[in-house]
Design a protein around this motif. Structure first.
Motif, PDB file in Angstrom:
ATOM      1  N   SER A  59       0.859  -1.170   0.042  1.00 47.15           N
ATOM      2  CA  SER A  59       0.023   0.142   0.196  1.00 47.15           C
ATOM      3  C   SER A  59       0.772   1.219  -0.169  1.00 47.15           C
ATOM      4  O   SER A  59       0.345   2.135  -0.803  1.00 47.15           O
ATOM      5  CB  SER A  59      -1.069   0.076   0.998  1.00 47.15           C
ATOM      6  OG  SER A  59      -0.368  -0.112   2.221  1.00 47.15           O
ATOM      7  N   ARG A  60       2.179   1.348   0.630  1.00 43.96           N
ATOM      8  CA  ARG A  60       2.702   2.387   0.547  1.00 43.96           C
ATOM      9  C   ARG A  60       3.266   2.816  -0.753  1.00 43.96           C
ATOM     10  O   ARG A  60       3.279   4.068  -1.185  1.00 43.96           O
ATOM     11  CB  ARG A  60       3.931   2.343   1.697  1.00 43.96           C
ATOM     12  CG  ARG A  60       3.671   2.504   3.077  1.00 43.96           C
ATOM     13  CD  ARG A  60       4.912   2.557   3.976  1.00 43.96           C
ATOM     14  NE  ARG A  60       4.686   2.456   5.456  1.00 43.96           N
ATOM     15  CZ  ARG A  60       5.546   2.309   6.239  1.00 43.96           C
ATOM     16  NH1 ARG A  60       6.672   2.419   5.867  1.00 43.96           N
ATOM     17  NH2 ARG A  60       4.982   2.320   7.531  1.00 43.96           N
TER      18      ARG A  60
ATOM     19  N   PRO B 128      -5.269   4.154  -7.580  1.00 43.42           N
ATOM     20  CA  PRO B 128      -6.338   4.159  -6.966  1.00 43.42           C
ATOM     21  C   PRO B 128      -6.980   2.967  -6.721  1.00 43.42           C
ATOM     22  O   PRO B 128      -7.792   2.687  -5.709  1.00 43.42           O
ATOM     23  CB  PRO B 128      -7.428   5.067  -7.461  1.00 43.42           C
ATOM     24  CG  PRO B 128      -6.910   4.732  -9.182  1.00 43.42           C
ATOM     25  CD  PRO B 128      -5.471   4.795  -9.085  1.00 43.42           C
ATOM     26  N   ASP B 129      -6.385   1.686  -7.299  1.00 41.60           N
ATOM     27  CA  ASP B 129      -7.314   0.265  -7.016  1.00 41.60           C
ATOM     28  C   ASP B 129      -5.997  -0.752  -6.966  1.00 41.60           C
ATOM     29  O   ASP B 129      -6.351  -1.758  -7.579  1.00 41.60           O
ATOM     30  CB  ASP B 129      -8.101   0.017  -8.171  1.00 41.60           C
ATOM     31  CG  ASP B 129      -7.360   0.431  -9.524  1.00 41.60           C
ATOM     32  OD1 ASP B 129      -6.338   0.506  -9.793  1.00 41.60           O
ATOM     33  OD2 ASP B 129      -8.281   0.224 -10.491  1.00 41.60           O
ATOM     34  N   ARG B 130      -4.839  -0.074  -6.493  1.00 42.85           N
ATOM     35  CA  ARG B 130      -3.827  -1.376  -6.300  1.00 42.85           C
ATOM     36  C   ARG B 130      -3.469  -1.415  -4.745  1.00 42.85           C
ATOM     37  O   ARG B 130      -3.337   0.013  -4.168  1.00 42.85           O
ATOM     38  CB  ARG B 130      -3.009  -1.155  -7.406  1.00 42.85           C
ATOM     39  CG  ARG B 130      -3.370  -1.598  -8.628  1.00 42.85           C
ATOM     40  CD  ARG B 130      -2.244  -1.594  -9.657  1.00 42.85           C
ATOM     41  NE  ARG B 130      -2.648  -1.409 -11.124  1.00 42.85           N
ATOM     42  CZ  ARG B 130      -2.703  -2.445 -11.931  1.00 42.85           C
ATOM     43  NH1 ARG B 130      -2.562  -3.556 -11.405  1.00 42.85           N
ATOM     44  NH2 ARG B 130      -3.301  -2.283 -12.990  1.00 42.85           N
ATOM     45  N   GLY B 131      -2.687  -2.253  -4.230  1.00 49.03           N
ATOM     46  CA  GLY B 131      -1.916  -2.107  -3.051  1.00 49.03           C
ATOM     47  C   GLY B 131      -2.526  -2.681  -1.685  1.00 49.03           C
ATOM     48  O   GLY B 131      -2.233  -2.401  -0.716  1.00 49.03           O
TER      49      GLY B 131
ATOM     50  N   THR C 272      -1.777   8.287 -13.182  1.00 50.95           N
ATOM     51  CA  THR C 272      -2.959   8.745 -12.871  1.00 50.95           C
ATOM     52  C   THR C 272      -3.150  10.235 -13.269  1.00 50.95           C
ATOM     53  O   THR C 272      -2.404  11.151 -12.834  1.00 50.95           O
ATOM     54  CB  THR C 272      -3.383   8.707 -11.571  1.00 50.95           C
ATOM     55  OG1 THR C 272      -3.262   7.192 -10.995  1.00 50.95           O
ATOM     56  CG2 THR C 272      -4.685   8.779 -11.239  1.00 50.95           C
ATOM     57  N   GLN C 273      -4.019  10.546 -14.327  1.00 52.38           N
ATOM     58  CA  GLN C 273      -3.970  11.637 -14.964  1.00 52.38           C
ATOM     59  C   GLN C 273      -4.617  12.840 -13.797  1.00 52.38           C
ATOM     60  O   GLN C 273      -5.845  12.596 -13.300  1.00 52.38           O
ATOM     61  CB  GLN C 273      -5.069  11.708 -15.957  1.00 52.38           C
ATOM     62  CG  GLN C 273      -4.816  10.836 -17.244  1.00 52.38           C
ATOM     63  CD  GLN C 273      -3.477  11.463 -17.863  1.00 52.38           C
ATOM     64  OE1 GLN C 273      -3.380  12.476 -17.896  1.00 52.38           O
ATOM     65  NE2 GLN C 273      -2.655  10.458 -18.302  1.00 52.38           N
ATOM     66  N   LEU C 274      -4.026  13.653 -13.797  1.00 52.11           N
ATOM     67  CA  LEU C 274      -4.348  15.079 -13.089  1.00 52.11           C
ATOM     68  C   LEU C 274      -4.430  16.256 -13.872  1.00 52.11           C
ATOM     69  O   LEU C 274      -5.168  17.197 -13.354  1.00 52.11           O
ATOM     70  CB  LEU C 274      -3.197  15.236 -11.791  1.00 52.11           C
ATOM     71  CG  LEU C 274      -2.924  14.379 -10.904  1.00 52.11           C
ATOM     72  CD1 LEU C 274      -1.960  14.736  -9.702  1.00 52.11           C
ATOM     73  CD2 LEU C 274      -4.576  14.000  -9.979  1.00 52.11           C
ATOM     74  N   ARG C 275      -4.085  16.145 -15.166  1.00 56.10           N
ATOM     75  CA  ARG C 275      -4.214  17.252 -15.916  1.00 56.10           C
ATOM     76  C   ARG C 275      -3.972  16.536 -17.293  1.00 56.10           C
ATOM     77  O   ARG C 275      -3.476  15.481 -17.663  1.00 56.10           O
ATOM     78  CB  ARG C 275      -2.976  18.408 -15.806  1.00 56.10           C
ATOM     79  CG  ARG C 275      -1.633  17.782 -15.711  1.00 56.10           C
ATOM     80  CD  ARG C 275      -0.762  18.928 -15.713  1.00 56.10           C
ATOM     81  NE  ARG C 275      -0.624  19.792 -17.023  1.00 56.10           N
ATOM     82  CZ  ARG C 275       0.054  20.785 -17.533  1.00 56.10           C
ATOM     83  NH1 ARG C 275       0.697  21.239 -16.630  1.00 56.10           N
ATOM     84  NH2 ARG C 275       0.053  21.465 -18.879  1.00 56.10           N
TER      85      ARG C 275
END
Length: 530
Positions: free
Chosen positions: A453-454, A462-465, A527-530
């Motif tokens: 998770s870290r 958002p969906d692993r770990g 992961t898209q932030l922009r």
């Protein structure tokens, strides 16, 4: 359901207490978790296949935060070196040197420069280098690989592309070009940027240049992963430099193989952790990785002073062949302490040859170097392709750092050479077997969180770990009573024991301790932030 694991001991990656459960998989994701199903007498999930997991821990797949499998994933579809450890995601593009973004000239030069890490020297046809951009490289991974892979834009390669191997500050135009290359790589899916600041040409970059590139990384929500300027003399200064630089840029920081090596740093891990705690308490977004071994591993060329490699590999070979220049290199290595050897005069007794590119030189593998004359001869005859182990670490430092609140696991696994560092084949079971079960340095739940998770949080996945309903079914099942690394310094390619099952995207890549023919791995993009 596609698959149910019955009566597994779930260590879910959160760091919380384990629990017994049935875990059901459907369509590559965790569809259902029924806790204490047998004891509760509730309806248990059914599936086309049911596997009895009594006595096994089920956890998220392990994330290798520092991997050198950039070509190995393409060359060797089996890739048991990582799959057998329970690794389901590797982060590539490390130490500022990898194979995208490039043009034809840069690709030829970087292939030559890091042959010792990855193979792939000019003339090697085992990999078809049919990409030039980061996006094209990730697309190539998407054709199917053993485990998933994320990628960091390599700052040294970017500098090589923009301005060659020159040891000087970038011009305004060159800096703009580097900014564009980093931005393009992030737009195409890279999760951040790496540097190798004891490797040329990346180490020629001044802090102001690195800060500007980190500003670009921050705009895209990525992170900066430096192999910083020293793990020896002045190591604490080098760590502080990275903390200050990323604070100025507003960029997240992940410290690569965050060790304190050489005699000057014996017993000083707590000083490093105090420095990092102060930064964290002041609001820094900071994490780190380590491997659970004391020696390091790199190329023999990397030990040389940086000026000896200015101009690229052919220029370095010319300097090694020139007697007067070679004597100057020796003086820096043995008496002054070169920047390539972390400011510490080299102790040849600590340098063990782990691999060569020329098969005619294999007699050198496993031997310690006896001085500059033999090192120089080997560098020239092997055309800079020699890899080494450097026995300069301290067990107390290793144990202290792995306990830290932002620690993650990274193998730094170099898979090349006849006798690679055992960390390549053993890092994750070594954590679980030696440092959890045998030594009790970490609890099982803590250790799994460090490895799952870290790192997933650092990568903004958002969906692993975690073992959670709806999460991707990248999972590992291992026996906590027997899991252990099989890799040793004498037999470094031995696979681990006690890890019977590994799933990537809900598909078995390891089943009953054997590698399947499944290639379920793909690129994992930013992961898209922009």
């Amino acid at each position: 359901m596609d698959l149910v694991f019955r009566d597994a001991e779930v260590v879910d990656g959160s760091g919380g207490d384990s629990y017994r459960a049935d875990v059901a998989i459907e369509g590559g994701r965790i569809a259902s978790i029924v806790k204490e199903a047998a004891a509760a007498g509730c309806q248990r999930p059914t599936a086309r296949r049911v596997l009895d997991a009594e006595g096994l821990v089920l956890s998220p797949g392990f994330i290798d935060m520092h991997a050198h499998s950039d070509l190995a994933l393409l060359r060797d579809p089996d890739h048991s070196a990582k799959a057998a450890q329970g690794v389901t995601l590797e982060v590539l593009g490390q130490d500022g040197l990898s194979y995208a973004p490039v043009d034809d000239r840069t690709l030829a030069e970087v292939r030559r420069a890091i042959t010792g890490w990855n193979g792939g020297a000019p003339g090697d046809t085992t990999v078809d280098f049919d990409w030039r951009t980061v996006g094209e490289y990730l697309d190539r991974l998407d054709r199917g690989i053993a485990v998933n892979a994320a990628y960091l834009v390599p700052q040294g390669t970017v500098r090589m592309y923009a301005m060659g191997w020159e040891d000087r500050p970038a011009t305004a135009a060159e800096l703009d070009r580097m900014r564009r290359l980093v931005a393009e790589g992030l737009e195409q899916g890279a999760v951040g940027m790496s540097s190798g600041l004891t490797y040329t040409p990346g180490m020629y970059a001044p802090d102001a240049e690195l800060t500007e590139l980190c500003r670009v990384v921050a705009e895209y929500g990525g992170y900066y992963c430096p192999h910083h300027r020293s793990y020896g003399a002045g190591a604490l200064r080098a760590y502080q430099e990275m903390v200050a630089l990323t604070r100025e840029a507003g960029c997240a920081l992940h410290l690569a193989h965050a060790t304190m090596n050489f005699g000057v740093n014996e017993g000083r891990a707590r000083e490093l952790l105090a420095l990092l705690d102060a930064a964290l308490d002041a609001g820094a977004d900071l994490s780190l990785d380590t491997y659970p071994y004391t020696p390091g591993s790199t190329t023999l060329l990397a030990l040389l002073p940086s000026w000896a490699s200015e101009g690229g590999p052919e220029a370095a070979l010319a300097r090694l062949r020139d007697g007067a220049t070679a004597e100057r290199i020796r003086h820096h290595l043995e008496e002054l302490g070169s920047d390539g050897c972390h400011g510490v005069p080299v102790d040849w007794a600590t340098i063990e040859v782990s691999g060569v590119t020329d098969p005619a030189l294999t007699d050198h593998v496993g031997r310690r170097l006896d001085g500059w004359a033999s090192a120089r001869r080997l560098l020239v005859e092997d055309r800079l392709g020699t890899t080494i182990l450097q026995h300069v670490g301290h067990e107390e430092n290793v144990r202290t750092i792995m306990r830290h609140r932002v620690h993650t696991g990274g193998s730094d696994g170099i898979l090349q050479g006849l006798k690679p560092h055992p960390r390549a084949y053993g890092t994750f079971p070594e954590y679980l077997g030696r440092y959890v079960r045998e030594l009790g340095v970490l609890s099982l739940e803590e250790c799994v969180a460090h490895l799952t998770s870290r790192p997933a949080a650092r990568l903004r996945l958002p969906d692993r770990g975690l073992v959670r309903e709806g999460y991707v079914a990248d999972l590992v099942l291992f026996d906590p009573a027997t899991v252990a690394s099989g890799a040793t310094y004498e037999n470094p390619r031995t696979l681990p024991v006690g890890i019977p099952h590994v799933l990537v995207d809900g598909r078995f890549v390891m089943e009953d301790g054997r590698r399947t023919d499944v290639l379920a791995g793909r690129s994992v993009r930013r992961t898209q932030l922009r």
